[in-house]
Every structure is written in structure tokens, then in C-alpha cells.
Design a protein around this motif. Structure first.
Motif, PDB file in Angstrom:
ATOM      1  N   VAL A 326       0.834  -1.206   0.000  1.00 26.98           N
ATOM      2  CA  VAL A 326       0.000   0.000   0.000  1.00 26.98           C
ATOM      3  C   VAL A 326       0.867   1.254   0.000  1.00 26.98           C
ATOM      4  N   LEU A 327       0.569   2.142  -0.928  1.00 28.22           N
ATOM      5  CA  LEU A 327       1.142   3.488  -0.948  1.00 28.22           C
ATOM      6  C   LEU A 327       0.123   4.425  -0.302  1.00 28.22           C
ATOM      7  N   VAL A 328       0.577   5.294   0.604  1.00 23.30           N
ATOM      8  CA  VAL A 328      -0.326   6.214   1.300  1.00 23.30           C
ATOM      9  C   VAL A 328      -0.083   7.636   0.805  1.00 23.30           C
ATOM     10  N   LEU A 329      -1.158   8.329   0.457  1.00 21.16           N
ATOM     11  CA  LEU A 329      -1.102   9.738   0.056  1.00 21.16           C
ATOM     12  C   LEU A 329      -1.874  10.538   1.091  1.00 21.16           C
ATOM     13  N   THR A 330      -1.187  11.462   1.777  1.00 19.35           N
ATOM     14  CA  THR A 330      -1.807  12.166   2.894  1.00 19.35           C
ATOM     15  C   THR A 330      -1.806  13.682   2.722  1.00 19.35           C
ATOM     16  N   GLY A 331      -2.732  14.298   3.427  1.00 13.53           N
ATOM     17  CA  GLY A 331      -2.815  15.749   3.602  1.00 13.53           C
ATOM     18  C   GLY A 331      -3.766  15.970   4.763  1.00 13.53           C
ATOM     19  N   HIS A 332      -3.560  16.987   5.571  1.00  8.70           N
ATOM     20  CA  HIS A 332      -4.467  17.190   6.711  1.00  8.70           C
ATOM     21  C   HIS A 332      -5.552  18.196   6.348  1.00  8.70           C
ATOM     22  N   TYR A 333      -6.791  17.821   6.647  1.00  6.72           N
ATOM     23  CA  TYR A 333      -7.910  18.679   6.260  1.00  6.72           C
ATOM     24  C   TYR A 333      -8.314  19.660   7.356  1.00  6.72           C
ATOM     25  N   ASP A 334      -7.762  19.507   8.550  1.00  7.71           N
ATOM     26  CA  ASP A 334      -8.130  20.418   9.636  1.00  7.71           C
ATOM     27  C   ASP A 334      -7.336  21.717   9.551  1.00  7.71           C
ATOM     28  N   HIS A 335      -7.829  22.736  10.260  1.00  9.53           N
ATOM     29  CA  HIS A 335      -7.081  23.979  10.441  1.00  9.53           C
ATOM     30  C   HIS A 335      -7.366  24.477  11.864  1.00  9.53           C
ATOM     31  N   ILE A 336      -7.238  25.764  12.128  1.00  4.63           N
ATOM     32  CA  ILE A 336      -7.276  26.254  13.513  1.00  4.63           C
ATOM     33  C   ILE A 336      -8.577  26.955  13.884  1.00  4.63           C
ATOM     34  N   GLY A 337      -9.550  26.968  12.969  1.00  4.65           N
ATOM     35  CA  GLY A 337     -10.875  27.461  13.334  1.00  4.65           C
ATOM     36  C   GLY A 337     -10.992  28.969  13.387  1.00  4.65           C
ATOM     37  N   ILE A 338     -11.715  29.457  14.381  1.00  3.66           N
ATOM     38  CA  ILE A 338     -12.033  30.879  14.534  1.00  3.66           C
ATOM     39  C   ILE A 338     -11.201  31.466  15.672  1.00  3.66           C
ATOM     40  N   THR A 339     -10.616  32.636  15.429  1.00  2.87           N
ATOM     41  CA  THR A 339      -9.840  33.336  16.457  1.00  2.87           C
ATOM     42  C   THR A 339     -10.576  34.607  16.848  1.00  2.87           C
ATOM     43  N   PRO A 340     -11.326  34.578  17.940  1.00  2.00           N
ATOM     44  CA  PRO A 340     -12.130  35.754  18.317  1.00  2.00           C
ATOM     45  C   PRO A 340     -11.305  37.015  18.521  1.00  2.00           C
ATOM     46  N   GLU A 341     -10.063  36.870  19.012  1.00  2.00           N
ATOM     47  CA  GLU A 341      -9.271  38.055  19.316  1.00  2.00           C
ATOM     48  C   GLU A 341      -8.462  38.566  18.128  1.00  2.00           C
ATOM     49  N   ALA A 342      -8.606  37.951  16.949  1.00  2.00           N
ATOM     50  CA  ALA A 342      -7.855  38.404  15.779  1.00  2.00           C
ATOM     51  C   ALA A 342      -8.242  39.844  15.431  1.00  2.00           C
ATOM     52  N   PRO A 343      -7.251  40.683  15.100  1.00  2.00           N
ATOM     53  CA  PRO A 343      -7.573  42.068  14.735  1.00  2.00           C
ATOM     54  C   PRO A 343      -8.378  42.128  13.446  1.00  2.00           C
ATOM     55  N   ALA A 533       3.802   9.063  -7.245  1.00  2.00           N
ATOM     56  CA  ALA A 533       2.933   7.983  -6.766  1.00  2.00           C
ATOM     57  C   ALA A 533       2.722   6.930  -7.853  1.00  2.00           C
ATOM     58  N   TRP A 534       2.574   7.370  -9.099  1.00  2.00           N
ATOM     59  CA  TRP A 534       2.376   6.421 -10.214  1.00  2.00           C
ATOM     60  C   TRP A 534       3.563   5.468 -10.317  1.00  2.00           C
ATOM     61  N   GLU A 535       4.758   6.020 -10.252  1.00  2.00           N
ATOM     62  CA  GLU A 535       5.960   5.178 -10.356  1.00  2.00           C
ATOM     63  C   GLU A 535       6.081   4.237  -9.161  1.00  2.00           C
ATOM     64  N   LEU A 536       5.764   4.722  -7.978  1.00  2.00           N
ATOM     65  CA  LEU A 536       5.834   3.873  -6.790  1.00  2.00           C
ATOM     66  C   LEU A 536       4.795   2.746  -6.846  1.00  2.00           C
ATOM     67  N   ALA A 537       3.603   3.086  -7.297  1.00  2.00           N
ATOM     68  CA  ALA A 537       2.520   2.100  -7.315  1.00  2.00           C
ATOM     69  C   ALA A 537       2.686   1.065  -8.421  1.00  2.00           C
ATOM     70  N   ASN A 538       3.488   1.386  -9.432  1.00  2.00           N
ATOM     71  CA  ASN A 538       3.637   0.474 -10.567  1.00  2.00           C
ATOM     72  C   ASN A 538       5.043  -0.085 -10.742  1.00  2.00           C
ATOM     73  N   GLY A 539       5.968   0.345  -9.909  1.00  2.40           N
ATOM     74  CA  GLY A 539       7.349  -0.100 -10.055  1.00  2.40           C
ATOM     75  C   GLY A 539       7.524  -1.576  -9.743  1.00  2.40           C
ATOM     76  N   ALA A 540       8.617  -2.137 -10.245  1.00  3.49           N
ATOM     77  CA  ALA A 540       8.896  -3.562 -10.022  1.00  3.49           C
ATOM     78  C   ALA A 540       9.174  -3.847  -8.551  1.00  3.49           C
ATOM     79  N   LYS A 541       9.780  -2.877  -7.853  1.00  7.06           N
ATOM     80  CA  LYS A 541      10.129  -3.068  -6.447  1.00  7.06           C
ATOM     81  C   LYS A 541       9.668  -1.863  -5.628  1.00  7.06           C
ATOM     82  N   ARG A 542       9.380  -2.102  -4.377  1.00  6.42           N
ATOM     83  CA  ARG A 542       9.124  -0.999  -3.454  1.00  6.42           C
ATOM     84  C   ARG A 542      10.460  -0.348  -3.109  1.00  6.42           C
ATOM     85  N   PRO A 543      10.466   0.926  -2.720  1.00  6.79           N
ATOM     86  CA  PRO A 543      11.741   1.587  -2.409  1.00  6.79           C
ATOM     87  C   PRO A 543      12.410   0.960  -1.192  1.00  6.79           C
TER      88      PRO A 543
END
Length: 555
Positions: A326-343, A533-543
Motif C-alpha cells: 500500500v502506498l499512502v497519500l496524505t494531507g491534513h484537512y483540519d485547520h485552527i478554526g475561529i480566532t475571536p481576538e484576531a484584529p 505515486a504512479w511510479e511507486l505504485a507500478n514499479g517492479a520493487k518498493r523503495p
């Protein structure tokens, strides 16, 4: 990306490079690398990764309606639902017992009751005083005393000492939360203000004071937004490590009070907030004193489970022998929300670049690979598209996956992580190559083969500048440790972290808006990740894992 360098993970001793070698390796030149033979199928299906599709996703995920996608709150749930529905529409499988959600054990510890009395008179919570839930141990606290020490600004250094001749052990100590008579702090520099506050509290904790009472003018007109933030409680991911740590913790108790409440206490000592501030300013001397006032306080905690999940979409490989890998492709979808004291009027931290851009990259790659599979050109190995939550809280989602993997760790061949790929960092602003670079982080830490493949892919397809600045062992920002790839790397899984270096403008601010995203550049960076990712998922060997995690050959 995390606000500051993470202290939750051990510091790896990176390889030592000479200054000349480090400078040479800081930028990878595709012309020096022998390209691969271009794969027509990979190029054909890459067309789904384009600026228009990128805008379609990011304009939703980073809209005000998603309220900054803070973990454990409405906006993050909306983002998780959006990603799940998109994965489902592509035909990806839900790999968690048929679900696309990997549930994370997240709870909130809020105060079920809290009390403060002065000379027997009860004060009003969230008006006269505030007790933050993260300043209370799991078992709560209670104390009472017939006196307290007022120690001015709570400053102790060579030129000025509010604690001169005072033993704070076992005492209640009251100080101004902000200010220092020995220096001027910029009130708009929230980081500097928080660090100064931490130093004051740490001094009292280390000297075994019973509790600290902080005089905080911010409570004089507490907004409904800030009140709601206090009431929302302290989020905690209940991993085994976290639970063990919290059971051992006994946080130093701190209570914040309004100016009026402070004046009520100081009146017993024949002074007031304004009078003592003027006295210190005029004399340049401390005005500490013991005040004989009866004070008592208590607080209890209540645990409430919160909705929280990583979102996973699985594409099974086409090769009977290789699909278990399995090859894993990640990114985080969260952020920091609302900052009431922001100028300013805008309080929503939309997180368009951080990390709406990386999440969008994962969605674009999911579309390209599922298109390929529907056309009979699917990858030989399996691919797990995973958008994780809680990165901004401390890499929670990827940490949870590392402890509760859906697929065996030994079958995971690599993680390609996109975190901030939509803007141009300060180093490249105004330069001819400003829209043709990416920071490639960690590609040569665990696998020389992965690092080499990355450069070959780039030389073949995207021809970008691969900047290795953050692989330098002298990197003071410790970028290698600050995003979700690290929770794979610590398990010995080869990684590449793609990053735009955008820490100068709008980082963790409401200004991180969709309007500032360079969509053609986002798409090109996502294409680089996709081709790799294409090369990793289709290569003859895993890295092969032939390096020790510091870039040195394994012994």
C-alpha cells in the motif's frame, strides 16, 4: 502545519553536512538527473489534476461556511463529510469495516463547576473570573487561604525582582498577566505575549506556589465568542501515550480575574490596579505585599466525547501479487478554526493553503487514479488516500493511524504528504522561478531509491526546482518533524513531504484565503506528487529502506 516545533517527538540527529555540500544539495536540478521514459497513461490521466478542479474543491473546503475546519468542531465535520462523499463518488472503497471514517478517540474536558469567593462573597464565572480547563488537572482542584501575595508583574530578573525576599511556596500569588517594567512588549505580538506569560507562570510553578491569580483586563469586557471558547473545553486525543501522560500531570492552577475583581482584593491592601501600576512606573521598584483577604476556589472537570475522524479512500491494486502493498497519500484537512481576538473584522482562519491546498491535492490525485482504473490502467499496488485530522493540534490523526493502522505497517511502502502547496514563499517571491519550485523534505532520509526516483520523476514530467533546504540538519524550524509524514517516518516508512515554505505571510491567520492561492502552481505540485505515486505504485520493487532515518547508510 503545526504552529511551532513539535516537542512530542524525539529529535533525530540528522546527518552532518559540510557547508559547501549543504549549499550544493539545497536545490535539486532536474537537468543533472537521467529522466525516465515518459508513461503515456500516467500523462493521460494526469489531466484531471488541473487548476479548475483544484478551485472547485478548495473554494468549498476553505470557505467561511467551514469555519476554519477546527478539529472536533462543526467545520471539520463538514470537511470530513465532503471528502467522504467525494471518495464515494469516485468509487473508492471505505477500508474501515466498510466506512470511510477512521474514528479517533477525542474528548473534551470542560469544567462542570467552578467557584471563586473573596471574603466569603461568591464571584460570577466568565464575568469576574475565568478558570481555563487546561489549567486544571483531571481530578480538578480546591483551595482556600486567609491571605495571598500580590507580586506586581511577576517579573524576576537581574535588574528587577517582584519576588525579592518573598517565599512563594504554598502560597496564592496574584500578578498582572501582561506587562514587564523592564521592557516594552508589542501587544499585537501574541507569540511574545504568550511566552512572557508562560515564563511568569512557570516561575511560580517551579517555586511551588499553590496557585496563581492573573489580573487580565481582557476579562473586563469578555466577548461572547471568547466566553464560548472557554466553555468549549480542552480537546485531548486519548492515545495510550496521552492518557498515561495526563494521569501523571498535575497542572499548576491558574485563575484569571477582571480588573474590578483585582481592585476588590487590592482595596484590602489600601491600593488599586491603577495606583500600583503608576507607583511601579514612577519608582521603577516592585510594590509587592501580602494581602490579608480570605480567598477560596474550586473546579471540577467533565469528559465529553467529540466527533473526530481521519477520512480514508482505498483503491485496490490490480496486480494479484503486489496489491497487498500500500502506498499512502496524505494531507491534513483540519485547520485552527475561529480566532475571536484576531484584529479586524475577519475572525475565520480559512486555511486555504494550510492545508486546504494539500487536501485538494489528495482529492485531485484520487480522481486521476480512479479514472485510470476505470479505463483498465489502474495501479498495480494499492493506494490509500488519507486526509487526516488534528494535525494542528499535534499531528493527532496521523499519530492515531500509526498506532491503529488499517493496513499492516510492514505492507506500507511509502507516504507522500502534501501540506501547503498553493502559494509562493518569501525566498522565491519576485524571482523568475517563483512559480516553479517545491520544497522536497525527507525524500533522502530513509531511502536513497525514493530520493533518486523523485528527481527522475521531476526531470521527466514537471521539471520543477526541488529545494532541499529543510533537509539541512541545521534547520532551526525543524520542518521535517512538523507534519503528518513524520508519523510514518518514525516507523521506518520512506516519505516525501511537499511544502511551499509559506511561513511568512498569513500563516495561521485569517488572511490565508482562497483568493491568494496560485491554482496553476498547486496543480503542478500535485502532478509531481501524482507522477511520483504512479511510479511507486507500478514499479517492479518498493523503495528499499537503506538509510538510517538521518540520511546515512544503514550499518
Amino acid at each position: 502545519m503545526l504552529t511551532k516545533n513539535s516537542s512530542n517527538y524525539s529529535i533525530m540527529n540528522k546527518r552532518i553536512l559540510t557547508l559547501g555540500l549543504a549549499s550544493f544539495l539545497s536545490v535539486g536540478c532536474f537537468a543533472q538527473v537521467k529522466p525516465l521514459i515518459p508513461n503515456k497513461d500516467a500523462m493521460r490521466f494526469s489531466k484531471a489534476i488541473n487548476k479548475d478542479n483544484a478551485y472547485k474543491h478548495l473554494s468549498v473546503l476553505a470557505s467561511d461556511a467551514y469555519e476554519g475546519r477546527e478539529t472536533g468542531k462543526k467545520g471539520a465535520w463538514m470537511a470530513a463529510d465532503y471528502i467522504r462523499d467525494y471518495f464515494k463518488s469516485l468509487g473508492l472503497k471505505g477500508p474501515v469495516d466498510g466506512s470511510y471514517f477512521q474514528k479517533i478517540d477525542l474528548v473534551s474536558y470542560a469544567l462542570s463547576e467552578n467557584m471563586l469567593t473573596i471574603n466569603g462573597q461568591p464571584k460570577v464565572a466568565y464575568k469576574d473570573f475565568v478558570i481555563a480547563s487546561n489549567a486544571v488537572g483531571l481530578k480538578g482542584f480546591t483551595f482556600s487561604s486567609d491571605d495571598l501575595i500580590f507580586a506586581g508583574y511577576g517579573v524576576s530578573n537581574d535588574s528587577y525582582n517582584d519576588y525579592n525576599g518573598i517565599d512563594v511556596a504554598g502560597k496564592i500569588v496574584m500578578i498582572f498577566v501582561n506587562g514587564d517594567p523592564t521592557k516594552t512588549l508589542d501587544p499585537n505580538d501574541r507569540r511574545a505575549m504568550m511566552m512572557a506569560r508562560s515564563r511568569k507562570i512557570n516561575y511560580l510553578a517551579q517555586n511551588k506556589a499553590k496557585a496563581v491569580i492573573l489580573i487580565d483586563p481582557a476579562l473586563d469586557n469578555l466577548s461572547e465568542e471568547r466566553k464560548a471558547a472557554y466553555l468549549s473545553g480542552q480537546m485531548v486525543m486519548k492515545s495510550k501515550e496521552t492518557v498515561e501522560r495526563m494521569e501523571k500531570m498535575n497542572p499548576f492552577t491558574s485563575i484569571s480575574i477582571s480588573t474590578a475583581t483585582a481592585d476588590e482584593i487590592l482595596k484590602v491592601g489600601s491600593t488599586s490596579v491603577s495606583a500600583v501600576q503608576n507607583k511601579i512606573a514612577d519608582t521603577k521598584q516592585p510594590a509587592s505585599q501580602t494581602i490579608n483577604v480570605a480567598i477560596s476556589a474550586s473546579a471540577m472537570k467533565k469528559e465529553t466525547p467529540l466527533r473526530c475522524e481521519n477520512v480514508l479512500g482505498f483503491l485496490e491494486g490490480s496486480d494479484p501479487k503486489l496489491k497487498k502493498e500500500v502506498l499512502v497519500l496524505t494531507g491534513h484537512y483540519d485547520h485552527i478554526g475561529i480566532t475571536p481576538e484576531a484584529p479586524g473584522a475577519d475572525k475565520i482562519n480559512n486555511g486555504a493553503d494550510d492545508d486546504g491546498s494539500g487536501t485538494t491535492g489528495v482529492l485531485l490525485m484520487a480522481k486521476a487514479f480512479t479514472d485510470a482504473k476505470k479505463a483498465g490502467k489502474g495501479p498495480k499496488r494499492s493506494i490509500l488516500f488519507m486526509t487526516v485530522v488534528g494535525e494542528e493540534k499535534g499531528l493527532w490523526g496521523s499519530d492515531w493511524y500509526s498506532e491503529h493502522p488499517v493496513f499492516p505497517i510492514e505492507n506500507t511502502i511509502a507516504d507522500l504528504n502534501t501540506d501547503m502547496i498553493g502559494r509562493i514563499g518569501e525566498k522565491y517571491l519576485g524571482k523568475p522561478d517563483s512559480a516553479n519550485y517545491i520544497y522536497s523534505v525527507g525524500s533522502k532520509m530513509l531511502s536513497s531509491e525514493l530520493g533518486r526516483l523523485s528527481e527522475q520523476v521531476n526531470a521527466t514530467y514537471t521539471k520543477m526546482i526541488l529545494d532541499y533546504k529543510y533537509d539541512d540538519p541545521k534547520d532551526t524550524q525543524r520542518i521535517y518533524y512538523r507534519s503528518d509524514h513524520y508519523n510514518f517516518a518514525k516507523l521506518g516508512i520512506p516519505i516525501i513531504f511537499y511544502y511551499d515554505g509559506m511561513l511568512e505571510q498569513d500563516y495561521h491567520q485569517p488572511g490565508d484565503e482562497v483568493s491568494k492561492i496560485n491554482f496553476p502552481l498547486l496543480a503542478k505540485r500535485a502532478q509531481l506528487t501524482y507522477y511520483t505515486a504512479w511510479e511507486l505504485a507500478n514499479g517492479a520493487k518498493r523503495p528499499a529502506v537503506d538509510l538510517d532515518g538521518k540520511g546515512n547508510p544503514k550499518k
